[in-house]
Design a protein around this motif. Structure first.
Motif, PDB file in Angstrom:
ATOM      1  N   LYS A  22      74.985 -82.976 -20.272  1.00  0.00           N
ATOM      2  CA  LYS A  22      75.291 -81.757 -19.238  1.00  0.00           C
ATOM      3  C   LYS A  22      76.405 -81.850 -18.690  1.00  0.00           C
ATOM      4  N   THR A  23      77.004 -82.856 -17.696  1.00  0.00           N
ATOM      5  CA  THR A  23      77.739 -83.077 -16.401  1.00  0.00           C
ATOM      6  C   THR A  23      79.119 -82.833 -17.581  1.00  0.00           C
ATOM      7  N   SER A  24      79.283 -82.897 -18.892  1.00  0.00           N
ATOM      8  CA  SER A  24      80.703 -83.239 -19.397  1.00  0.00           C
ATOM      9  C   SER A  24      81.257 -81.476 -20.211  1.00  0.00           C
ATOM     10  N   GLN A  25      79.662 -80.586 -20.271  1.00  0.00           N
ATOM     11  CA  GLN A  25      79.766 -79.403 -21.379  1.00  0.00           C
ATOM     12  C   GLN A  25      79.918 -78.729 -19.231  1.00  0.00           C
ATOM     13  N   SER A  26      79.481 -78.817 -18.630  1.00  0.00           N
ATOM     14  CA  SER A  26      79.443 -77.699 -17.233  1.00  0.00           C
ATOM     15  C   SER A  26      81.370 -78.212 -17.297  1.00  0.00           C
ATOM     16  N   GLY A  27      81.711 -79.342 -16.994  1.00  0.00           N
ATOM     17  CA  GLY A  27      83.775 -79.535 -16.556  1.00  0.00           C
ATOM     18  C   GLY A  27      83.656 -79.235 -17.805  1.00  0.00           C
ATOM     19  N   ARG A  28      83.937 -78.969 -19.177  1.00  0.00           N
ATOM     20  CA  ARG A  28      84.636 -77.969 -20.123  1.00  0.00           C
ATOM     21  C   ARG A  28      84.417 -76.278 -20.206  1.00  0.00           C
ATOM     22  N   LEU A  29      83.325 -76.165 -20.014  1.00  0.00           N
ATOM     23  CA  LEU A  29      83.180 -74.714 -19.793  1.00  0.00           C
ATOM     24  C   LEU A  29      83.903 -74.394 -18.532  1.00  0.00           C
ATOM     25  N   TYR A  30      84.276 -74.474 -16.986  1.00  0.00           N
ATOM     26  CA  TYR A  30      84.408 -74.835 -16.502  1.00  0.00           C
ATOM     27  C   TYR A  30      86.217 -74.534 -15.974  1.00  0.00           C
ATOM     28  N   LYS A  31      86.609 -74.865 -17.242  1.00  0.00           N
ATOM     29  CA  LYS A  31      87.891 -75.401 -17.296  1.00  0.00           C
ATOM     30  C   LYS A  31      88.021 -74.871 -18.519  1.00  0.00           C
ATOM     31  N   ILE A 177      70.265 -75.122 -26.591  1.00  0.00           N
ATOM     32  CA  ILE A 177      70.962 -75.344 -27.405  1.00  0.00           C
ATOM     33  C   ILE A 177      70.391 -77.326 -27.382  1.00  0.00           C
ATOM     34  N   ASP A 178      71.191 -77.502 -28.589  1.00  0.00           N
ATOM     35  CA  ASP A 178      70.879 -78.837 -29.541  1.00  0.00           C
ATOM     36  C   ASP A 178      72.188 -79.519 -28.522  1.00  0.00           C
ATOM     37  N   ALA A 179      71.712 -80.878 -27.986  1.00  0.00           N
ATOM     38  CA  ALA A 179      72.188 -81.564 -27.032  1.00  0.00           C
ATOM     39  C   ALA A 179      72.703 -82.465 -28.491  1.00  0.00           C
ATOM     40  N   THR A 180      72.468 -82.620 -29.352  1.00  0.00           N
ATOM     41  CA  THR A 180      72.877 -83.432 -30.991  1.00  0.00           C
ATOM     42  C   THR A 180      73.845 -83.288 -31.322  1.00  0.00           C
ATOM     43  N   LEU A 181      74.367 -81.844 -31.743  1.00  0.00           N
ATOM     44  CA  LEU A 181      75.102 -81.385 -32.010  1.00  0.00           C
ATOM     45  C   LEU A 181      77.224 -81.731 -31.308  1.00  0.00           C
ATOM     46  N   SER A 182      77.432 -81.671 -31.948  1.00  0.00           N
ATOM     47  CA  SER A 182      79.197 -82.064 -31.606  1.00  0.00           C
ATOM     48  C   SER A 182      79.735 -81.047 -30.452  1.00  0.00           C
ATOM     49  N   ILE A 183      80.055 -82.363 -29.594  1.00  0.00           N
ATOM     50  CA  ILE A 183      81.165 -82.142 -28.350  1.00  0.00           C
ATOM     51  C   ILE A 183      81.008 -80.527 -28.707  1.00  0.00           C
ATOM     52  N   GLU A 184      81.855 -80.334 -29.778  1.00  0.00           N
ATOM     53  CA  GLU A 184      82.754 -79.010 -29.496  1.00  0.00           C
ATOM     54  C   GLU A 184      81.918 -77.770 -30.216  1.00  0.00           C
ATOM     55  N   ASP A 185      80.500 -78.580 -31.253  1.00  0.00           N
ATOM     56  CA  ASP A 185      79.566 -77.083 -30.931  1.00  0.00           C
ATOM     57  C   ASP A 185      78.502 -76.643 -30.291  1.00  0.00           C
ATOM     58  N   ILE A 186      78.358 -77.747 -29.179  1.00  0.00           N
ATOM     59  CA  ILE A 186      77.304 -76.931 -28.169  1.00  0.00           C
ATOM     60  C   ILE A 186      78.740 -76.470 -27.442  1.00  0.00           C
ATOM     61  N   GLU A 187      79.983 -76.889 -27.036  1.00  0.00           N
ATOM     62  CA  GLU A 187      80.585 -76.043 -25.910  1.00  0.00           C
ATOM     63  C   GLU A 187      80.966 -74.455 -26.904  1.00  0.00           C
ATOM     64  N   LYS A 188      81.414 -74.503 -28.171  1.00  0.00           N
ATOM     65  CA  LYS A 188      81.136 -72.828 -28.656  1.00  0.00           C
ATOM     66  C   LYS A 188      79.745 -72.256 -28.253  1.00  0.00           C
ATOM     67  N   LYS A 189      78.686 -73.269 -28.508  1.00  0.00           N
ATOM     68  CA  LYS A 189      77.526 -72.029 -28.153  1.00  0.00           C
ATOM     69  C   LYS A 189      76.932 -71.869 -26.603  1.00  0.00           C
ATOM     70  N   LEU A 190      77.965 -72.413 -26.056  1.00  0.00           N
ATOM     71  CA  LEU A 190      77.807 -72.913 -24.744  1.00  0.00           C
ATOM     72  C   LEU A 190      78.524 -71.819 -23.998  1.00  0.00           C
ATOM     73  N   ARG A 191      79.624 -71.495 -24.388  1.00  0.00           N
ATOM     74  CA  ARG A 191      80.958 -70.623 -24.606  1.00  0.00           C
ATOM     75  C   ARG A 191      79.907 -69.116 -24.978  1.00  0.00           C
ATOM     76  N   GLU A 192      78.997 -69.388 -25.799  1.00  0.00           N
ATOM     77  CA  GLU A 192      78.572 -67.883 -26.257  1.00  0.00           C
ATOM     78  C   GLU A 192      77.777 -67.208 -25.000  1.00  0.00           C
ATOM     79  N   VAL A 193      76.671 -67.970 -24.826  1.00  0.00           N
ATOM     80  CA  VAL A 193      76.040 -67.059 -24.133  1.00  0.00           C
ATOM     81  C   VAL A 193      76.079 -67.120 -22.665  1.00  0.00           C
ATOM     82  N   VAL A 194      76.750 -67.974 -22.276  1.00  0.00           N
ATOM     83  CA  VAL A 194      77.676 -67.656 -20.678  1.00  0.00           C
ATOM     84  C   VAL A 194      78.430 -66.770 -20.650  1.00  0.00           C
TER      85      VAL A 194
END
Ligand code: FDM
Length: 212
Positions: A22-31, A177-194
Motif C-alpha cells: 500500500k505505502t509504496s503504491q500510494s507513493g508512486r500514485l502520488y508522484k 487488485i492482486d497485490a502479488t502482481l509486479s509493482i508495475e502491473d499494480i501501478e498500472k491497474k491502480l492508475r486506471e481505477v483512480v
C-alpha cells in the motif's frame, strides 16, 4: 469565483494487510498524479503527527497499554480531527490519496473480537471515500515478504484475523487488485481505477458520508 466553479478532488483510500505494498503504491500514485499536473496530496492514517496520533503511535510501539475500545476510539478521533481539513481540500479541488481509513479501523478492532456494529459507529459522518482500493494478498504471502516490524499487530496469526474482517467489510464498490502482481502491473491497474474515479468526481459526483 474560481472555487465554486472548479470541480472537487477525489477521496481515494488504499487498504490491505501489512506488507501488501500500500505505502509504496500510494507513493508512486502520488508522484504520477503530481507529475501529470493534478492537485494531489498523500495522506495516511493513523496520522502520527497530532496529539492523538502520538498516543496511537506509543500504543502501536507497545510503549503504552490501552483498552481495546479506547484505542479504537482514538483511531477514530484521529480521523475526526482531520475531517474538516479533508473536506476543505476536496472542495478546493485537491485529490487525496489516503493510506488506510475507517476500514482499517473496523478490520483491526473487530479482529480483536469487538462487535463490528460498535466498531463502525464512531465512523458515522466521516467523509466516504469515492474509491476504496484493496490490495489483496494472503496473510501467508505477506509474511513471506518479511520485514514485519516490531509493532503490535505485525504477526501472522493476527493478520489472518484482520484478513477475515476485511473480507466481511468488502462490498461491490471496492476495487480489488492482486497485490502479488509486479509493482508495475499494480501501478498500472491502480492508475486506471483512480483516473476513472477522479473523472467521476470532476463531473460533479457529490461527496457523501459513512456509512453509505
Ligand atoms: N490501524 C490503523 C488500526 O488498528 N486502526 C485504524 O483505524 C488504523 C488507521 O494501525 F497495524 C492499525 C493498522 C496498522 C497500524 O498502521 C499502523 P501503519 O499503516 O503501519 O502506520
Amino acid at each position: 469565483n474560481t472555487e465554486s466553479n472548479s470541480s472537487r478532488g477525489a477521496l481515494i483510500v488504499l487498504e490491505g494487510l501489512d506488507r501488501c505494498g500500500k505505502t509504496s503504491q500510494s507513493g508512486r500514485l502520488y508522484k504520477y498524479l503530481d507529475e501529470q499536473g493534478h492537485s494531489v496530496e498523500s495522506w495516511r492514517f493513523p496520522d502520527r503527527n497530532t496529539g492523538v496520533g502520538q498516543m496511537i503511535s506509543s500504543y502501536l510501539a507497545n510503549k503504552s497499554q490501552l483498552d481495546d475500545h479506547a484505542i479504537h476510539l482514538l483511531f477514530s478521533a484521529n480521523r475526526w480531527e482531520k475531517r474538516s481539513l479533508m473536506e476543505e481540500k476536496l472542495k478546493s479541488g485537491t485529490t487525496l490519496i489516503v493510506d488506510r481509513y475507517s476500514y482499517s479501523g473496523v478490520a483491526f478492532s473487530s479482529a480483536k473480537g469487538l462487535d463490528i456494529g460498535w466498531c463502525k459507529a464512531p465512523e458515522i459522518g466521516l467523509l466516504a471515500p469515492d474509491l476504496v482500493v484493496y490490495l489483496d494478498i494472503s496473510p501467508e504471502k505477506a509474511a513471506e515478504r518479511g520485514g514485519y516490524g516490531d509493532e503490535r499487530y505485525e504477526q501472522l496469526e493476527f493478520q489472518k484475523k484482520v484478513a477475515g474482517s476485511y473480507l466481511a467489510l468488502r462490498d461491490s464498490s471496492w476495487k480489488v487488485i492482486d497485490a502479488t502482481l509486479s509493482i508495475e502491473d499494480i501501478e498500472k491497474k491502480l492508475r486506471e481505477v483512480v483516473l476513472d474515479c477522479m473523472m467521476t468526481c470532476h463531473k460533479g459526483k457529490a461527496l457523501s458520508h459513512l456509512w453509505p
